[in-house]
Design an enzyme around this catalytic site. Structure first.
Site, PDB file in Angstrom:
ATOM      1  N   HIS A 199       0.826  -1.220   0.000  1.00  0.00           N
ATOM      2  CA  HIS A 199       0.000   0.000   0.000  1.00  0.00           C
ATOM      3  C   HIS A 199       0.857   1.265   0.000  1.00  0.00           C
ATOM      4  CE1 HIS A 199       0.355  -0.611   4.431  1.00  0.00           C
ATOM      5  NE2 HIS A 199       0.264   0.700   4.504  1.00  0.00           N
ATOM      6  N   CYS A 217     -31.280  -1.122  -8.479  1.00  0.00           N
ATOM      7  CA  CYS A 217     -32.273  -1.741  -7.588  1.00  0.00           C
ATOM      8  C   CYS A 217     -33.698  -1.361  -7.967  1.00  0.00           C
ATOM      9  CB  CYS A 217     -32.000  -1.314  -6.147  1.00  0.00           C
ATOM     10  SG  CYS A 217     -32.013   0.482  -5.948  1.00  0.00           S
TER      11      CYS A 217
END
Ligand SMILES: Cc1cc2nc3c(=O)[nH]c(=O)nc-3n(C[C@H](O)[C@H](O)[C@H](O)COP(=O)(O)O)c2cc1C
Length: 250
Positions: free
Chosen positions: A116, A219
């Site tokens: 990272h 949705c």
């Protein structure tokens, strides 16, 4: 069926991606702009291939893709517009794909790289498109429990740590259900990114928020919360990285 497909996908990716440790210093003088392109777990992750493909026309751009565990579930080859994450490696300019597991491919020993941090050093800019409600909340409170939030948490907010000119930007494109977007906690969190840490907040910030648009969501709800159109996101990336938009489309 779903289980075996998912398992095959994961093992294929494991065997073909990031087998050698990534060292940012090996790529710093490649003459390219470095885009860390991330997705968190929203349905809008299915636009990630479009964004990467559109940016493939810039010869002076290197892209590394980073996905959360949830985002990866939208790209396991379930349809033509949802190819395997692994297949994005064939897009020109995509030079790496990273998942949480890649942070821990081998036991860390002193002197070894930390993924990272290496990705943070390498990146000229981080784009999180889409930014899920969950990852939004985590970045605002400073949680760093996966590869993406670790990169964000380790971002050089001073502009003094990485040997580059100035502060590097994080662009986020929130994408969520309308009720999630209109929840009061979302407003508070977006305020932090825009006003306290934003490039336009008068505080010498590093965040740019690409606010969602209104449309019928996956949705079935109709309202705001949908990720900004991916073409507009591409335009903004090109502008911020000073990429020539006259390059021929591939
Ligand atoms: C099919 C499906 C679609 C989802 N779409 C969204 C979405 O558009 N936005 C969102 O914030 N969360 C969405 N979620 C919920 C997130 O995936 C969930 O909060 C997850 O923990 C996010 O993890 P991440 O932020 O680490 O990627 C969805 C979940 C499912 C199962």
């Amino acid at each position: 069926m779903a289980t075996s497909n998912s398992t095959a996908s994961a093992s294929q990716i494991q065997s073909s991606i990031s087998s050698t440790p990534f060292v940012a210093a090996e790529h710093m003088n490649d003459g390219k702009r470095h885009l860390l392109l991330a997705a968190s777990g929203s349905v809008a992750t299915i636009k990630l291939p479009n964004i990467a493909q559109a940016l493939s026309r810039h010869p002076n751009l290197s892209i590394r893709i980073l996905v959360t565990q949830s985002a990866e579930k939208f790209l396991i080859g379930q349809s033509a517009e949802q190819p395997h994450l692994e297949s994005l490696q064939s897009i020109p300019n995509v030079d790496g794909i990273y998942r949480d597991e890649d942070e821990w491919t081998s036991p860390w020993t002193r002197g070894g790289g930390i993924l990272h941090i290496e990705l943070r050093r390498w990146a000229d800019m981080l784009v999180i498109a889409p930014l899920s409600a969950n990852t939004l909340a985590k970045v605002v409170v400073g949680l760093a429990d996966n590869l993406l939030t670790s990169v964000v948490r380790a971002w050089d907010t001073t502009g003094l740590i990485d040997p580059v000119c100035g502060k590097k930007r994080i662009i986020v494109a929130p994408a969520m259900n309308t009720a999630m977007w209109r929840h009061p906690i979302t407003k508070q969190q977006i305020r932090v990114l825009e006003e306290d840490w934003g490039v336009d907040g008068g505080q010498d910030g590093w965040y740019e928020v690409l606010r969602p648009m209104e449309k019928e969501l996956a949705c079935g709800d109709i309202g705001d919360g949908a990720m900004k159109d991916w073409r507009e996101i591409v335009d903004i990336i090109e502008q911020r990285l000073n990429l020539s938009t006259s390059a021929p489309a591939s």
